[in-house]
Design an enzyme around this catalytic site. Structure first.
Site, PDB file in Angstrom:
ATOM      1  N   SER A  41     105.345  22.186 -27.636  1.00 36.37           N
ATOM      2  CA  SER A  41     105.954  20.951 -28.086  1.00 36.37           C
ATOM      3  C   SER A  41     107.046  20.503 -27.192  1.00 36.37           C
ATOM      4  O   SER A  41     106.896  20.115 -26.136  1.00 36.37           O
ATOM      5  CB  SER A  41     106.445  21.367 -29.505  1.00 36.37           C
ATOM      6  OG  SER A  41     106.802  19.996 -30.186  1.00 36.37           O
ATOM      7  N   ASP A  92      95.854  19.262 -34.863  1.00 32.52           N
ATOM      8  CA  ASP A  92      96.938  18.406 -34.103  1.00 32.52           C
ATOM      9  C   ASP A  92      96.382  17.173 -33.405  1.00 32.52           C
ATOM     10  O   ASP A  92      95.838  17.239 -32.288  1.00 32.52           O
ATOM     11  CB  ASP A  92      97.730  19.375 -33.163  1.00 32.52           C
ATOM     12  CG  ASP A  92      98.715  18.702 -32.451  1.00 32.52           C
ATOM     13  OD1 ASP A  92      98.961  17.378 -32.735  1.00 32.52           O
ATOM     14  OD2 ASP A  92      99.673  19.248 -31.538  1.00 32.52           O
ATOM     15  N   HIS A 119      99.850  21.337 -35.297  1.00 24.86           N
ATOM     16  CA  HIS A 119     100.658  21.351 -33.883  1.00 24.86           C
ATOM     17  C   HIS A 119     101.186  22.619 -33.723  1.00 24.86           C
ATOM     18  O   HIS A 119     101.165  23.193 -32.674  1.00 24.86           O
ATOM     19  CB  HIS A 119     101.678  20.315 -34.273  1.00 24.86           C
ATOM     20  CG  HIS A 119     102.613  20.221 -33.033  1.00 24.86           C
ATOM     21  ND1 HIS A 119     101.847  19.695 -31.896  1.00 24.86           N
ATOM     22  CD2 HIS A 119     103.787  20.260 -32.715  1.00 24.86           C
ATOM     23  CE1 HIS A 119     102.954  19.640 -31.085  1.00 24.86           C
ATOM     24  NE2 HIS A 119     104.036  19.823 -31.677  1.00 24.86           N
TER      25      HIS A 119
END
Length: 141
Positions: A41, A92, A119
């Site tokens: 991320s 995701d 995610h």
């Protein structure tokens, strides 16, 4: 990641060059020689500039739906020779497809998709995540 969550902001983290230098300093301070860099991320803002500039100093790279992949060109990605495991959860549907579209230009990549994971796929499916990660690590020289 400095400046995110509860961590204090870091002045040098305001630019890609500064974030790359920050990560370089962390690796130097830890005395790491050719580490495998795992980048989920928001950490992509640090890891991707470092990969593109110093990928030869990494034994491997594991991006997990990182942010910032669209900031670089296909040609920049094609120049990287670092073995890469592109890892993401199939649930995701926002960041992972964009990251895959850009990261697939890395010439030494393979892809692992964790079924039923979002995610934060490493939290949703930790056993599957570790199985994929360990399989990748075993193949590195």
């Amino acid at each position: 990641v400095p400046g995110y969550g509860d961590s204090p902001p870091v002045e040098m983290a305001l630019t890609a060059q500064g974030r790359m230098a920050f990560l370089d300093r962390v690796l130097q301070e830890l005395g790491m020689q050719r580490p495998v860099l795992i980048s989920p991320s928001m950490s992509g803002r640090f890891a991707l500039p470092f990969l593109l500039a110093h990928g030869d100093r990494l034994a491997g790279f594991v991006p997990i739906a990182p942010v910032g992949t669209k900031d670089f060109t296909a040609e920049q990605y094609r120049a990287v020779q670092t073995p890469t495991l592109i890892l993401y959860g199939d649930r995701d549907t926002s960041l992972a497809p964009q990251a895959l579209q850009n990261l697939q230009h890395l010439p030494k990549h393979r892809v692992a998709v964790l079924s039923g994971a979002g995610h934060a796929c490493y939290l949703d499916k930790p056993e599957d995540f570790h199985r994929a990660l360990l399989g990748f690590l075993r193949q590195l020289k």
